[in-house]
Design a protein around this motif. Structure first.
Motif, PDB file in Angstrom:
ATOM      1  N   ASN A   1      11.240  13.201   3.483  1.00  0.00           N
ATOM      2  CA  ASN A   1      10.355  13.942   2.572  1.00  0.00           C
ATOM      3  C   ASN A   1      10.040  13.097   1.342  1.00  0.00           C
ATOM      4  N   ILE A   2       8.748  13.048   0.992  1.00  0.00           N
ATOM      5  CA  ILE A   2       8.401  12.365  -0.252  1.00  0.00           C
ATOM      6  C   ILE A   2       8.796  13.268  -1.422  1.00  0.00           C
ATOM      7  N   PHE A   3       9.175  12.655  -2.546  1.00  0.00           N
ATOM      8  CA  PHE A   3       9.522  13.451  -3.725  1.00  0.00           C
ATOM      9  C   PHE A   3       9.120  12.698  -4.983  1.00  0.00           C
TER      10      PHE A   3
ATOM     11  N   ARG B   1       0.821  -1.214   0.000  1.00  0.00           N
ATOM     12  CA  ARG B   1       0.000   0.000   0.000  1.00  0.00           C
ATOM     13  C   ARG B   1       0.854   1.262   0.000  1.00  0.00           C
ATOM     14  N   ARG B   2       0.524   2.175  -0.865  1.00  0.00           N
ATOM     15  CA  ARG B   2       1.092   3.529  -0.815  1.00  0.00           C
ATOM     16  C   ARG B   2      -0.067   4.498  -0.996  1.00  0.00           C
ATOM     17  N   SER B   3       0.122   5.703  -0.517  1.00  0.00           N
ATOM     18  CA  SER B   3      -0.891   6.726  -0.769  1.00  0.00           C
ATOM     19  C   SER B   3      -0.899   7.060  -2.251  1.00  0.00           C
ATOM     20  N   ILE B   4      -2.092   7.119  -2.813  1.00  0.00           N
ATOM     21  CA  ILE B   4      -2.270   7.352  -4.250  1.00  0.00           C
ATOM     22  C   ILE B   4      -2.900   8.729  -4.444  1.00  0.00           C
ATOM     23  N   ARG B   5      -2.304   9.503  -5.350  1.00  0.00           N
ATOM     24  CA  ARG B   5      -2.810  10.866  -5.595  1.00  0.00           C
ATOM     25  C   ARG B   5      -3.160  11.111  -7.059  1.00  0.00           C
ATOM     26  N   ARG B   6      -2.917  10.110  -7.913  1.00  0.00           N
ATOM     27  CA  ARG B   6      -3.331  10.212  -9.327  1.00  0.00           C
ATOM     28  C   ARG B   6      -4.155   8.963  -9.640  1.00  0.00           C
TER      29      ARG B   6
ATOM     30  N   CYS C   1      -5.939   4.927  -2.084  1.00  0.00           N
ATOM     31  CA  CYS C   1      -6.470   5.977  -1.201  1.00  0.00           C
ATOM     32  C   CYS C   1      -5.374   6.960  -0.837  1.00  0.00           C
ATOM     33  N   CYS C   2      -5.781   8.154  -0.468  1.00  0.00           N
ATOM     34  CA  CYS C   2      -4.863   9.082   0.190  1.00  0.00           C
ATOM     35  C   CYS C   2      -5.608   9.730   1.356  1.00  0.00           C
ATOM     36  N   PRO C   3      -5.169   9.436   2.597  1.00  0.00           N
ATOM     37  CA  PRO C   3      -5.792  10.119   3.737  1.00  0.00           C
ATOM     38  C   PRO C   3      -5.375  11.583   3.717  1.00  0.00           C
ATOM     39  N   LEU C   4      -6.301  12.466   4.075  1.00  0.00           N
ATOM     40  CA  LEU C   4      -6.032  13.909   3.976  1.00  0.00           C
ATOM     41  C   LEU C   4      -6.439  14.624   5.255  1.00  0.00           C
ATOM     42  N   LEU C   5      -5.481  15.353   5.824  1.00  0.00           N
ATOM     43  CA  LEU C   5      -5.847  16.253   6.928  1.00  0.00           C
ATOM     44  C   LEU C   5      -5.889  17.705   6.467  1.00  0.00           C
ATOM     45  N   PHE C   6      -5.373  17.951   5.270  1.00  0.00           N
ATOM     46  CA  PHE C   6      -5.540  19.284   4.681  1.00  0.00           C
ATOM     47  C   PHE C   6      -6.900  19.322   4.002  1.00  0.00           C
ATOM     48  N   PHE C   7      -7.890  19.881   4.693  1.00  0.00           N
ATOM     49  CA  PHE C   7      -9.196  20.071   4.055  1.00  0.00           C
ATOM     50  C   PHE C   7      -9.868  21.254   4.727  1.00  0.00           C
TER      51      PHE C   7
ATOM     52  N   GLY D   1      -6.134  19.639   0.262  1.00  0.00           N
ATOM     53  CA  GLY D   1      -4.827  20.245   0.018  1.00  0.00           C
ATOM     54  C   GLY D   1      -3.676  19.279   0.208  1.00  0.00           C
ATOM     55  N   GLY D   2      -2.481  19.837   0.286  1.00  0.00           N
ATOM     56  CA  GLY D   2      -1.267  19.026   0.411  1.00  0.00           C
ATOM     57  C   GLY D   2      -0.798  18.552  -0.956  1.00  0.00           C
ATOM     58  N   SER D   3      -0.011  17.459  -0.967  1.00  0.00           N
ATOM     59  CA  SER D   3       0.618  16.991  -2.220  1.00  0.00           C
ATOM     60  C   SER D   3      -0.393  16.618  -3.293  1.00  0.00           C
ATOM     61  N   ILE D   4      -1.618  16.273  -2.872  1.00  0.00           N
ATOM     62  CA  ILE D   4      -2.638  15.872  -3.853  1.00  0.00           C
ATOM     63  C   ILE D   4      -3.069  17.062  -4.716  1.00  0.00           C
ATOM     64  N   LYS D   5      -2.686  18.275  -4.323  1.00  0.00           N
ATOM     65  CA  LYS D   5      -3.015  19.457  -5.113  1.00  0.00           C
ATOM     66  C   LYS D   5      -1.786  20.044  -5.818  1.00  0.00           C
TER      67      LYS D   5
ATOM     68  N   HIS E   1       8.394   8.881  -4.642  1.00  0.00           N
ATOM     69  CA  HIS E   1       9.258   8.101  -3.749  1.00  0.00           C
ATOM     70  C   HIS E   1       8.911   8.447  -2.310  1.00  0.00           C
ATOM     71  N   VAL E   2       8.754   7.402  -1.506  1.00  0.00           N
ATOM     72  CA  VAL E   2       8.317   7.573  -0.116  1.00  0.00           C
ATOM     73  C   VAL E   2       9.371   6.942   0.795  1.00  0.00           C
ATOM     74  N   PRO E   3      10.303   7.748   1.325  1.00  0.00           N
ATOM     75  CA  PRO E   3      11.351   7.162   2.174  1.00  0.00           C
ATOM     76  C   PRO E   3      10.778   6.716   3.517  1.00  0.00           C
ATOM     77  N   LYS E   4      10.991   5.455   3.840  1.00  0.00           N
ATOM     78  CA  LYS E   4      10.517   4.902   5.116  1.00  0.00           C
ATOM     79  C   LYS E   4      11.720   4.586   5.994  1.00  0.00           C
ATOM     80  N   ARG E   5      11.624   4.905   7.278  1.00  0.00           N
ATOM     81  CA  ARG E   5      12.720   4.603   8.207  1.00  0.00           C
ATOM     82  C   ARG E   5      12.929   3.091   8.283  1.00  0.00           C
TER      83      ARG E   5
HETATM   84  C1  LIG Z   1      -3.004  11.808   9.220  1.00  0.00           C
HETATM   85  C2  LIG Z   1      -2.552  11.949   7.782  1.00  0.00           C
HETATM   86  C3  LIG Z   1      -2.777  13.132   7.098  1.00  0.00           C
HETATM   87  C4  LIG Z   1      -2.391  13.270   5.758  1.00  0.00           C
HETATM   88  N1  LIG Z   1      -2.717  14.413   5.078  1.00  0.00           N
HETATM   89  C5  LIG Z   1      -2.398  14.517   3.763  1.00  0.00           C
HETATM   90  C6  LIG Z   1      -2.826  15.653   3.016  1.00  0.00           C
HETATM   91  O1  LIG Z   1      -3.518  16.542   3.522  1.00  0.00           O
HETATM   92  N2  LIG Z   1      -2.484  15.723   1.704  1.00  0.00           N
HETATM   93  C7  LIG Z   1      -1.764  14.738   1.086  1.00  0.00           C
HETATM   94  O2  LIG Z   1      -1.500  14.861  -0.125  1.00  0.00           O
HETATM   95  N3  LIG Z   1      -1.355  13.628   1.767  1.00  0.00           N
HETATM   96  C8  LIG Z   1      -1.666  13.495   3.086  1.00  0.00           C
HETATM   97  N4  LIG Z   1      -1.317  12.362   3.789  1.00  0.00           N
HETATM   98  C9  LIG Z   1      -0.580  11.280   3.127  1.00  0.00           C
HETATM   99  C10 LIG Z   1       0.878  11.235   3.600  1.00  0.00           C
HETATM  100  O3  LIG Z   1       1.601  12.254   2.948  1.00  0.00           O
HETATM  101  C11 LIG Z   1       1.466   9.840   3.304  1.00  0.00           C
HETATM  102  O4  LIG Z   1       0.777   8.879   4.067  1.00  0.00           O
HETATM  103  C12 LIG Z   1       2.960   9.783   3.642  1.00  0.00           C
HETATM  104  O5  LIG Z   1       3.702  10.600   2.774  1.00  0.00           O
HETATM  105  C13 LIG Z   1       3.510   8.363   3.574  1.00  0.00           C
HETATM  106  O6  LIG Z   1       3.265   7.806   2.302  1.00  0.00           O
HETATM  107  P1  LIG Z   1       2.501   6.402   2.144  1.00  0.00           P
HETATM  108  O7  LIG Z   1       1.096   6.620   2.652  1.00  0.00           O
HETATM  109  O8  LIG Z   1       2.552   6.105   0.688  1.00  0.00           O
HETATM  110  O9  LIG Z   1       3.219   5.397   2.982  1.00  0.00           O
HETATM  111  C14 LIG Z   1      -1.704  12.210   5.116  1.00  0.00           C
HETATM  112  C15 LIG Z   1      -1.488  11.005   5.816  1.00  0.00           C
HETATM  113  C16 LIG Z   1      -1.925  10.869   7.119  1.00  0.00           C
HETATM  114  C17 LIG Z   1      -1.729   9.549   7.842  1.00  0.00           C
END
Ligand SMILES: Cc1cc2nc3c(=O)[nH]c(=O)nc-3n(C[C@H](O)[C@H](O)[C@H](O)COP(=O)(O)O)c2cc1C
Length: 200
Positions: free
Chosen positions: A172-174, A10-15, A126-132, A64-68, A182-186
């Protein structure tokens, strides 16, 4: 796909692909959410699922955030915008005391991961978003006063394949020049403590 494989992949998807997400798929995700662990089994979560193409643009305007980011920086082209959303709500009437909010947010974090994994198993990213912008989203969706928005989850069939890298200095994701995210994980060794803090 077993659970560990889903968690690893699983990775966060924005496209997203230009393909509608069926209501039945979203319903399955919410069924997974409602069964998540929660403090005192209080179940404060309720969920608005959105896949109506007339409603989607209003939500996209208010996230908002990277999805925009612009498309050349890894954000979606107009046709790649999210094709569904889950709005995770807190039913305040079910929060029995003032200290309950911390528990509610942990509960809903767990419910959100259930949604995301149930979606992933169905091929939905999916992409969870707290920027809204809660003030703008509330009237759009007719959310009553007794409810707060905890989280917005953007959803759709993935039109990108982000990769998890091993983090060195930065987490930082880039996006590279091929628009791969790219999503660097510890590293595991950097986050695990064996039997005591710092134990190897
Ligand atoms: C609580 C939370 C809030 C987040 N808010 C945003 C957001 O507002 N915009 C966005 O583009 N991504 C958002 N993300 C996605 C994170 O950027 C993403 O989970 C992180 O970079 C790690 O990538 P991965 O989910 O692919 O492992 C959020 C993730 C979490 C868990």
């Amino acid at each position: 796909m077993n659970i560990y494989e889903a968690v690893k992949q699983r990775r966060s998807i924005r496209r997203f692909k230009n393909k509608a997400v069926p209501y039945a798929a979203l319903e399955k995700c919410i069924d997974a959410a409602r069964l998540a662990p929660c403090g005192r089994n209080q179940q404060v979560g309720e969920y608005i699922v959105i896949n109506d193409s007339e409603v989607l643009p209003g939500i996209f305007e208010n996230i908002g955030g990277s999805i925009k980011l612009p498309p050349d920086k890894g954000g979606p082209r107009p046709d790649q915008a999210p094709k569904a959303y889950t709005i995770v709500l807190i039913n305040k009437n079910r929060e029995v005391d003032a200290n309950r909010r911390r528990v509610s947010l942990v509960d809903l974090g767990m419910a959100a991961e259930n949604i995301i994994l149930a979606a992933w198993e169905q091929g939905i990213g999916c992409c969870p978003l707290l920027f809204f912008d809660e003030a703008n989203i509330r009237p759009l969706l007719e959310i009553p006063e007794e409810y707060d928005i905890a989280l917005v989850i953007a959803m759709g069939y993935p039109d990108e394949s982000p990769v998890a890298d091993v983090a060195t200095d930065s987490t930082n994701i880039f996006v590279d020049d091929k628009l791969v995210r790219h999503v660097p994980k510890r590293k595991l060794a950097d986050v695990i403590h064996r039997n005591k803090f710092g134990g190897k």
